[in-house]
Design a protein around this motif. Sequence first.
Motif, PDB file in Angstrom:
ATOM      1  N   ARG A 139       0.860  -1.180   0.000  1.00  0.00           N
ATOM      2  CA  ARG A 139       0.000   0.000   0.000  1.00  0.00           C
ATOM      3  C   ARG A 139       0.894   1.227   0.000  1.00  0.00           C
ATOM      4  O   ARG A 139       1.910   1.267   0.681  1.00  0.00           O
TER       5      ARG A 139
ATOM      6  N   GLU B 104      -6.072   2.340   1.291  1.00  0.00           N
ATOM      7  CA  GLU B 104      -6.908   1.357   1.965  1.00  0.00           C
ATOM      8  C   GLU B 104      -6.485  -0.030   1.489  1.00  0.00           C
ATOM      9  O   GLU B 104      -5.846  -0.179   0.444  1.00  0.00           O
TER      10      GLU B 104
ATOM     11  N   LEU C 171      -5.983   7.376   2.748  1.00  0.00           N
ATOM     12  CA  LEU C 171      -6.676   7.583   4.016  1.00  0.00           C
ATOM     13  C   LEU C 171      -5.743   8.258   5.011  1.00  0.00           C
ATOM     14  O   LEU C 171      -4.545   7.988   5.043  1.00  0.00           O
TER      15      LEU C 171
END
Length: 154
Positions: free
Chosen positions: A67, A112, A139
Amino acid sequence: MRIYVPASLPELATSSGLTARLVHAVTPGLREALPDEDEEGLEYAAQLLAADDSLDLLEDLPPAARRRVVVAADVPESLVEPVEEGEAHTPSVVRLLAGVGWGDVACAHVDEAAAEADVTATLAGDDDAAERLAERDLLWYDVSELATLGRSGR
């Protein structure tokens, strides 16, 4: 000076903070490249460019840790320097001369979990996945949440 540090999930679990590296900031070059942006728009642009650079850190990580991560930190201007001409591919890049402790971190912006498949596909050269990834918002996480988040990406 607010900097945006391209990082990875496992780095968030370290107790010592983040090591020195190329980071992004609102620089004179970024202001020149985006003359119609206000300060908030320039900071967002620097954050997005750092997110792009975080992809370079993810290729050797397991899929569950893939991520994009951008750590926002406030450091004295004396801890950053311009990069040599030709060394940076974007006008927001500066060199962080020393590590950043967690006490200097304001927050982090992280994909996410649902973005992991697009990150993996982007790293494999899938242009459609790269476009989907570019449309995703990162986020926001408070600094107090980062160690737990980092352990989830191991």
